[in-house]
Design a protein around this motif. Structure first.
Motif, short mmCIF file in Angstrom:
data_model
loop_
_atom_site.label_atom_id
_atom_site.label_comp_id
_atom_site.label_asym_id
_atom_site.label_seq_id
_atom_site.Cartn_x
_atom_site.Cartn_y
_atom_site.Cartn_z
N PRO A 45 0.70 45.08 50.00
CA PRO A 45 -0.70 45.41 49.76
C PRO A 45 -1.58 44.17 49.73
O PRO A 45 -1.13 43.06 49.45
CB PRO A 45 -0.67 46.08 48.39
CG PRO A 45 0.51 45.50 47.70
CD PRO A 45 1.52 45.22 48.78
N ALA A 112 -7.82 49.96 49.25
CA ALA A 112 -6.95 49.81 48.07
C ALA A 112 -6.35 48.40 48.07
O ALA A 112 -5.93 47.88 49.10
CB ALA A 112 -5.85 50.86 48.09
N HIS A 113 -6.31 47.79 46.88
CA HIS A 113 -5.81 46.42 46.78
C HIS A 113 -5.37 46.11 45.35
O HIS A 113 -5.66 46.86 44.42
CB HIS A 113 -6.90 45.43 47.22
CG HIS A 113 -8.14 45.48 46.40
ND1 HIS A 113 -9.14 46.40 46.62
CD2 HIS A 113 -8.55 44.74 45.34
CE1 HIS A 113 -10.11 46.23 45.75
NE2 HIS A 113 -9.78 45.22 44.94
N LEU A 114 -4.67 45.00 45.22
CA LEU A 114 -4.34 44.45 43.92
C LEU A 114 -5.34 43.33 43.61
O LEU A 114 -5.91 42.74 44.52
CB LEU A 114 -2.92 43.88 43.91
CG LEU A 114 -1.79 44.85 44.17
CD1 LEU A 114 -0.45 44.10 44.26
CD2 LEU A 114 -1.73 45.91 43.09
N THR A 140 -4.60 46.90 39.39
CA THR A 140 -4.98 47.68 40.55
C THR A 140 -6.48 47.54 40.73
O THR A 140 -7.18 47.03 39.85
CB THR A 140 -4.64 49.18 40.36
OG1 THR A 140 -5.40 49.68 39.25
CG2 THR A 140 -3.15 49.38 40.11
N ASP A 141 -7.00 48.01 41.85
CA ASP A 141 -8.45 47.92 42.07
C ASP A 141 -9.24 48.79 41.09
O ASP A 141 -10.43 48.59 40.91
CB ASP A 141 -8.81 48.25 43.52
CG ASP A 141 -8.23 49.58 44.00
OD1 ASP A 141 -7.60 50.29 43.19
OD2 ASP A 141 -8.38 49.87 45.20
N THR A 187 2.93 47.35 43.96
CA THR A 187 2.19 48.01 45.03
C THR A 187 0.88 48.51 44.45
O THR A 187 0.69 48.55 43.23
CB THR A 187 2.96 49.22 45.61
OG1 THR A 187 3.07 50.23 44.60
CG2 THR A 187 4.34 48.81 46.08
N THR A 188 -0.04 48.93 45.30
CA THR A 188 -1.35 49.40 44.83
C THR A 188 -1.30 50.79 44.22
O THR A 188 -2.18 51.16 43.46
CB THR A 188 -2.37 49.43 45.98
OG1 THR A 188 -1.86 50.24 47.02
CG2 THR A 188 -2.66 48.04 46.48
N THR A 189 -0.27 51.57 44.51
CA THR A 189 -0.25 52.95 44.05
C THR A 189 0.67 53.21 42.88
O THR A 189 0.36 54.00 42.01
CB THR A 189 0.16 53.89 45.19
OG1 THR A 189 1.43 53.48 45.70
CG2 THR A 189 -0.86 53.87 46.31
#
Length: 194
Positions: A45, A112-114, A140-141, A187-189
């Motif tokens: 990510p 979506a990003h960290l 997370t974002d 991960t972003t999710t």
């Protein structure tokens, strides 16, 4: 008519005493933290690295050396090529690209990003050794905390300004290795990957 010339004559006499023509100005040296130029090798990510938070004494264009007794040495002829908060973020980001292969951005992305938030606690000089101490958070974002950590790194032989910059660049490389290990499973999710 003579009264109009009098103020101009007086101003010319006063100002000519304020200008020193035989003194040479000191040359200015510009410094920049070094980091490898790397390209991402994995799809994501995406990692957003905003400007870092610095102690107030460091928030200036000049290179500041703070010693173990909290004495602050500021030399006007030693300056940062870019703001230090941005320079540290960019150096860390470049090291993270090299170490993790992840794509890094320094502008908030729309996808979506960290987010890597860094607070620098110490960016100082102690007995000829450059010290970097920082705290970091990965979110997370949407602001959900995924991981956090802290560390202190030292690099010796940093008495001169150019040596201090080199040593702090080495410290940032060491910090990026630790941050990269924390980032690896994220991960972003889902937070840690399964």
């Amino acid at each position: 008519m003579s009264f109009r010339l009098l103020p101009c004559l007086l101003a010319g006499l006063v100002l000519s005493g304020c200008i020193i023509f035989d003194k040479k100005s000191e040359s200015v040296a510009f410094h920049q933290l070094s980091a490898p130029q790397a390209s991402p090798t994995v799809a994501g990510p995406l990692l957003f690295v905003p400007r870092v938070t610095l102690p107030s004494a460091l928030r200036r264009p000049t290179l500041v050396l703070i010693d173990e007794a909290n004495n602050v040495q500021v030399e006007d002829s030693q300056r940062w090529a870019s703001p230090l908060d941005r320079g540290i973020a960019e150096a860390l980001g470049q090291h993270l690209i090299k170490d993790t292969g992840r794509p890094v951005t320094f502008q908030a992305p729309g996808e979506a990003h960290l987010v890597l938030l860094v607070d620098v606690d110490q960016f100082a000089l102690s007995h000829g050794t450059a010290i970097l101490q920082l705290h970091f958070r990965v979110e997370t974002d949407s602001g959900r905390l995924l991981a956090q950590g802290q560390g202190t790194w030292n690099s010796p032989k940093a008495e001169k300004p150019e040596d201090f910059v080199r040593a702090q660049s080495e410290n940032l490389a060491k910090a990026a290795l630790i941050i990269g290990k924390v980032l690896a499973p994220l991960t972003t999710t889902s937070g840690p990957s399964r």
